[in-house]
Design a protein around this motif. Sequence first.
Motif, PDB file in Angstrom:
ATOM      1  N   ALA A  24       0.838  -1.207   0.000  1.00  0.00           N
ATOM      2  CA  ALA A  24       0.000   0.000   0.000  1.00  0.00           C
ATOM      3  C   ALA A  24       0.873   1.257   0.000  1.00  0.00           C
ATOM      4  O   ALA A  24       0.592   2.217  -0.721  1.00  0.00           O
ATOM      5  N   ALA A  25       1.928   1.248   0.785  1.00  0.00           N
ATOM      6  CA  ALA A  25       2.836   2.396   0.834  1.00  0.00           C
ATOM      7  C   ALA A  25       3.529   2.603  -0.514  1.00  0.00           C
ATOM      8  O   ALA A  25       3.736   3.737  -0.944  1.00  0.00           O
ATOM      9  N   ALA A  26       3.867   1.516  -1.207  1.00  0.00           N
ATOM     10  CA  ALA A  26       4.499   1.626  -2.520  1.00  0.00           C
ATOM     11  C   ALA A  26       3.551   2.235  -3.550  1.00  0.00           C
ATOM     12  O   ALA A  26       3.976   3.009  -4.414  1.00  0.00           O
ATOM     13  N   ARG A  27       2.275   1.897  -3.458  1.00  0.00           N
ATOM     14  CA  ARG A  27       1.308   2.504  -4.386  1.00  0.00           C
ATOM     15  C   ARG A  27       1.284   4.027  -4.211  1.00  0.00           C
ATOM     16  O   ARG A  27       1.152   4.772  -5.178  1.00  0.00           O
ATOM     17  N   ALA A  28       1.443   4.494  -3.001  1.00  0.00           N
ATOM     18  CA  ALA A  28       1.418   5.933  -2.728  1.00  0.00           C
ATOM     19  C   ALA A  28       2.769   6.609  -2.975  1.00  0.00           C
ATOM     20  O   ALA A  28       2.823   7.742  -3.441  1.00  0.00           O
ATOM     21  N   ASN A  29       3.860   5.929  -2.657  1.00  0.00           N
ATOM     22  CA  ASN A  29       5.185   6.560  -2.653  1.00  0.00           C
ATOM     23  C   ASN A  29       6.182   5.973  -3.635  1.00  0.00           C
ATOM     24  O   ASN A  29       7.357   6.295  -3.578  1.00  0.00           O
ATOM     25  N   ALA A  30       5.756   5.050  -4.487  1.00  0.00           N
ATOM     26  CA  ALA A  30       6.589   4.395  -5.498  1.00  0.00           C
ATOM     27  C   ALA A  30       7.400   3.234  -4.934  1.00  0.00           C
ATOM     28  O   ALA A  30       7.538   2.214  -5.587  1.00  0.00           O
ATOM     29  N   ILE A  31       7.935   3.345  -3.727  1.00  0.00           N
ATOM     30  CA  ILE A  31       8.774   2.267  -3.178  1.00  0.00           C
ATOM     31  C   ILE A  31       8.540   2.161  -1.677  1.00  0.00           C
ATOM     32  O   ILE A  31       8.344   3.163  -0.996  1.00  0.00           O
ATOM     33  N   ALA A  32       8.515   0.934  -1.194  1.00  0.00           N
ATOM     34  CA  ALA A  32       8.435   0.663   0.243  1.00  0.00           C
ATOM     35  C   ALA A  32       9.035  -0.725   0.443  1.00  0.00           C
ATOM     36  O   ALA A  32       9.228  -1.481  -0.521  1.00  0.00           O
ATOM     37  N   ALA A  33       9.330  -1.081   1.679  1.00  0.00           N
ATOM     38  CA  ALA A  33      10.007  -2.355   1.905  1.00  0.00           C
ATOM     39  C   ALA A  33       9.597  -3.004   3.213  1.00  0.00           C
ATOM     40  O   ALA A  33       9.176  -2.332   4.157  1.00  0.00           O
ATOM     41  N   THR A  34       9.744  -4.325   3.218  1.00  0.00           N
ATOM     42  CA  THR A  34       9.704  -5.111   4.435  1.00  0.00           C
ATOM     43  C   THR A  34      11.157  -5.489   4.722  1.00  0.00           C
ATOM     44  O   THR A  34      12.068  -4.937   4.099  1.00  0.00           O
ATOM     45  N   ARG A  35      11.381  -6.420   5.587  1.00  0.00           N
ATOM     46  CA  ARG A  35      12.757  -6.785   5.916  1.00  0.00           C
ATOM     47  C   ARG A  35      13.510  -7.375   4.717  1.00  0.00           C
ATOM     48  O   ARG A  35      14.675  -7.080   4.505  1.00  0.00           O
ATOM     49  N   TYR A  36      12.827  -8.196   3.909  1.00  0.00           N
ATOM     50  CA  TYR A  36      13.504  -8.909   2.827  1.00  0.00           C
ATOM     51  C   TYR A  36      13.061  -8.526   1.426  1.00  0.00           C
ATOM     52  O   TYR A  36      13.615  -9.029   0.456  1.00  0.00           O
ATOM     53  N   HIS A  37      12.048  -7.682   1.290  1.00  0.00           N
ATOM     54  CA  HIS A  37      11.519  -7.362  -0.033  1.00  0.00           C
ATOM     55  C   HIS A  37      11.191  -5.877  -0.163  1.00  0.00           C
ATOM     56  O   HIS A  37      10.625  -5.277   0.755  1.00  0.00           O
TER      57      HIS A  37
END
Length: 179
Positions: A24-37
């Motif tokens: 969801a954060a990537a849809r808003a900000n282009a990029i977001a991450a979890t620990r491994y992805h």
Amino acid sequence: MYGSLVIGDPYCDAEEDDTAAARAAARANAIAATRYHAYLHTAQSIREVRIVLRVWEENPGKSWPPRNTDDNTWVYRTVSIECSEGQLIVDNVSAGPVGFEPGALERIPLSGGPGLFLLHVSIGGRNDINERIVSAWSIEDNNEQVEQLRLLDGYERYIVNIARVGPLTDDEDDDLDEE
């Protein structure tokens, strides 16, 4: 054409607790991450999107993050991920692994082996690509409309700089799994 890409450790394919929030954060900000992805989400999937991956040989230190100087429309975001084997895979969420030029490269080897990696993303054209597409569609002359749409291929672009910045973090839960 893409839409949503996953850049991550191919050996950590389990769904993480914060995956939905990162997407969801990537849809808003282009990029977001979890620990491994890391999740990269383009603004549209109608025209071609240019995505460049650069793997740095060593920690760039003070030269980090790199900046694009060709114009002032770039936006910058940085996320971190861990890679347990020092390799990355890039998946198109709807179509599987992404092919790379030149040649078929299924996994991207990372300099320095396993560790913590920063992904610094330079984002160009994301903020106004949809407006430009709608504007091109509004052209009444069909040939001109097609030409204007064609000119938008590659207008939305992402440069992903990847650099190892440290060792893997210790995780007490991982130690319990080994007992």
